[in-house]
Design an enzyme around this catalytic site. Structure first.
Site, mmCIF file in Angstrom:
data_model
loop_
_atom_site.group_PDB
_atom_site.id
_atom_site.type_symbol
_atom_site.label_atom_id
_atom_site.label_comp_id
_atom_site.label_asym_id
_atom_site.label_seq_id
_atom_site.Cartn_x
_atom_site.Cartn_y
_atom_site.Cartn_z
ATOM 1 N N PHE A 1 0.837 -1.206 0.000
ATOM 2 C CA PHE A 1 0.000 0.000 0.000
ATOM 3 C C PHE A 1 0.868 1.251 0.000
ATOM 4 O O PHE A 1 0.726 2.115 -0.864
ATOM 5 C CB PHE A 1 -0.946 -0.006 1.205
ATOM 6 C CG PHE A 1 -1.970 1.107 1.174
ATOM 7 C CD1 PHE A 1 -3.221 0.886 0.645
ATOM 8 C CD2 PHE A 1 -1.662 2.369 1.653
ATOM 9 C CE1 PHE A 1 -4.165 1.906 0.589
ATOM 10 C CE2 PHE A 1 -2.590 3.402 1.609
ATOM 11 C CZ PHE A 1 -3.848 3.170 1.075
ATOM 12 N N ARG B 1 0.216 -6.432 -11.059
ATOM 13 C CA ARG B 1 1.512 -6.896 -11.543
ATOM 14 C C ARG B 1 2.493 -5.713 -11.529
ATOM 15 O O ARG B 1 3.180 -5.429 -12.506
ATOM 16 C CB ARG B 1 1.391 -7.518 -12.933
ATOM 17 C CG ARG B 1 0.689 -6.671 -13.998
ATOM 18 C CD ARG B 1 0.808 -7.328 -15.377
ATOM 19 N NE ARG B 1 0.154 -6.561 -16.418
ATOM 20 C CZ ARG B 1 -1.077 -6.788 -16.873
ATOM 21 N NH1 ARG B 1 -1.809 -7.769 -16.350
ATOM 22 N NH2 ARG B 1 -1.586 -6.050 -17.849
ATOM 23 N N GLY C 1 5.302 -5.341 -10.106
ATOM 24 C CA GLY C 1 6.692 -5.683 -10.357
ATOM 25 C C GLY C 1 7.680 -4.983 -9.441
ATOM 26 O O GLY C 1 8.788 -4.620 -9.835
ATOM 27 N N SER D 1 6.413 -12.702 -4.128
ATOM 28 C CA SER D 1 5.716 -11.899 -5.124
ATOM 29 C C SER D 1 5.687 -12.647 -6.450
ATOM 30 O O SER D 1 6.720 -13.155 -6.899
ATOM 31 C CB SER D 1 6.418 -10.555 -5.324
ATOM 32 O OG SER D 1 5.900 -9.886 -6.465
ATOM 33 N N ASN E 1 5.299 -11.308 -9.294
ATOM 34 C CA ASN E 1 5.528 -10.344 -10.370
ATOM 35 C C ASN E 1 6.990 -10.048 -10.658
ATOM 36 O O ASN E 1 7.299 -9.199 -11.484
ATOM 37 C CB ASN E 1 4.790 -9.037 -10.045
ATOM 38 C CG ASN E 1 3.294 -9.264 -9.906
ATOM 39 O OD1 ASN E 1 2.694 -9.931 -10.730
ATOM 40 N ND2 ASN E 1 2.708 -8.733 -8.838
ATOM 41 N N ASN F 1 0.914 -14.090 0.527
ATOM 42 C CA ASN F 1 0.967 -13.108 -0.546
ATOM 43 C C ASN F 1 -0.195 -13.339 -1.504
ATOM 44 O O ASN F 1 -1.094 -14.144 -1.230
ATOM 45 C CB ASN F 1 2.314 -13.218 -1.278
ATOM 46 C CG ASN F 1 2.817 -11.882 -1.806
ATOM 47 O OD1 ASN F 1 2.041 -11.097 -2.354
ATOM 48 N ND2 ASN F 1 4.105 -11.624 -1.653
ATOM 49 N N THR F 2 -0.172 -12.663 -2.647
ATOM 50 C CA THR F 2 -1.224 -12.828 -3.655
ATOM 51 C C THR F 2 -1.064 -14.163 -4.377
ATOM 52 O O THR F 2 -0.011 -14.802 -4.320
ATOM 53 C CB THR F 2 -1.161 -11.681 -4.675
ATOM 54 O OG1 THR F 2 0.137 -11.660 -5.284
ATOM 55 C CG2 THR F 2 -1.427 -10.351 -4.005
ATOM 56 N N GLY G 1 -7.812 -9.973 -2.384
ATOM 57 C CA GLY G 1 -9.199 -9.654 -2.098
ATOM 58 C C GLY G 1 -9.995 -10.877 -1.713
ATOM 59 O O GLY G 1 -9.441 -11.932 -1.348
ATOM 60 N N TYR H 1 -5.233 -5.050 3.124
ATOM 61 C CA TYR H 1 -4.858 -4.126 2.048
ATOM 62 C C TYR H 1 -6.007 -4.014 1.050
ATOM 63 O O TYR H 1 -6.721 -3.017 1.018
ATOM 64 C CB TYR H 1 -3.555 -4.574 1.373
ATOM 65 C CG TYR H 1 -3.125 -3.737 0.184
ATOM 66 C CD1 TYR H 1 -3.847 -2.628 -0.259
ATOM 67 C CD2 TYR H 1 -1.969 -4.048 -0.501
ATOM 68 C CE1 TYR H 1 -3.431 -1.868 -1.352
ATOM 69 C CE2 TYR H 1 -1.551 -3.289 -1.604
ATOM 70 C CZ TYR H 1 -2.293 -2.212 -2.021
ATOM 71 O OH TYR H 1 -1.881 -1.477 -3.101
#
Length: 328
Positions: A60, A108, A110, A169, A171, A235-236, A257, A307
């Site tokens: 964020f 993404r 990065g 991550s 990305n 993480n995502t 989300g 987040y």
């Protein structure tokens, strides 16, 4: 008096997602979000005392531009970053997408970062107390990514209360390969060495939700041995559930989300069972209500981070989660 988020959301959603994010950071820096003094019950994780167990996840405030304002929203702790040693622009735009019907986000970015030195200067401008951590990243073109983590820690470590190793991550090409046992051992040995002889802060590890059973076993076995002070789950995800309805559902990047709530909480529960209290856990992923935050605690987390939920619920989500956990 802060403007109700229902109105703010309409204005922000009229912008593309990244511009809305930048507008939010600008508003926070100007003090337009108001202040909500931290409430709830303090909690200690890895020797760090959080004002309450609800934190802001990394991503964020990447460059530590609005830390004081974010703590003023009622967060018990704030994690900045990911931060890379050298500045880097990240991936080409557009690189973040709202999946509004799914209450989700795909990004993404990065690891776009102003670089460790610039972030350190921003942290030095802080005027208010509160727990802050840094998410350590590696430059995309780096030939020594472990060295990048150590460099970031040397620069920013003296200004924060904990550091999180970001090897999850989706990305940055090849980054998730650093989640295997041998790589993690090398990373944490290097980071502990970087802190020897000076002030040492706890080192957390953030993992991906897309781990195999063997990965989970390896990380759970290695974490206490290599000095992981806390495990951040998760993480995502690169997965795309069949339930997604948004036209952006197949964009490349990490999904966060509401769709991440179930998988990340299941993974949290599995790590809790395997670690049996040897390493504290921080639950992240899909929190859009106080009930979601409590579900993370029930699954074994000592604290939580949010987040993407802020995109859909706004700062009211912070207080709702703090209150829910205070009553738990």
């Amino acid at each position: 008096m802060p403007i109700p988020y229902a109105l703010v959301r309409r204005l922000l959603f009229a912008l593309d997602a990244e511009r809305a994010h930048r507008a939010t950071i600008s508003a926070l820096k100007l003090g337009l979000a108001g202040a909500r003094p931290p409430k709830g019950n303090p909690v200690e994780v890895a020797g760090v005392r959080f004002a309450n167990p609800v934190g802001l996840a990394a991503g964020f405030d990447k460059d530590a531009e609005a830390v004081d304002a974010l703590l003023g929203l009622g967060f018990g702790f704030v994690e900045i970053g990911g931060v890379t040693p050298k500045p880097q622009p990240g991936n080409p735009k557009p690189r973040v997408f709202r999946l509004t019907g799914d209450q989700a986000v795909i990004n993404r970015y990065g690891l776009n970062s102003a670089g460790a030195e610039a972030v350190a200067r921003n942290l030095e401008k802080r005027r208010k107390p509160g727990v802050v951590g840094v998410n350590l990243g590696a430059n995309k073109e780096s030939e020594d990514r472990i060295g990048d983590y150590a460099e970031c820690l040397k620069v920013i470590g003296p200004l924060v209360d904990f550091a999180t190793v970001n090897v999850s991550s989706p990305n940055t090409p090849g980054l998730r390969a650093l989640q295997d046992r041998a790589a993690l051992t090398g990373i944490f040995e290097r980071l502990h060495a970087a802190q020897s002889g000076g002030r040492a802060i706890p080192l957390f590890l953030k993992v991906a939700p897309d781990l195999s059973d063997a990965d989970i076993d390896d990380i759970a076995e290695a974490a206490p041995e290599i000095g992981v002070a806390a495990l951040v789950v998760s993480n995502t995800t690169i997965a795309r559930p069949n339930s997604l309805t948004s036209p952006h559902a197949q964009e490349t990047g990490g999904l966060s989300g509401a769709p991440l709530m179930g998988p990340s909480t299941d993974l949290l529960r599995r790590f809790h069972e395997k670690l049996d209290g040897r390493v504290p856990l921080i639950g992240v992923g899909g929190i859009l209500s106080g009930a979601d935050a409590k579900a993370k605690i029930d699954a074994g987390a000592a604290a939580v981070q949010i987040y993407s939920g802020l995109v859909y619920r706004g700062p009211e989500l912070v207080g709702e989660c703090v209150e829910a956990l205070a009553q738990a």
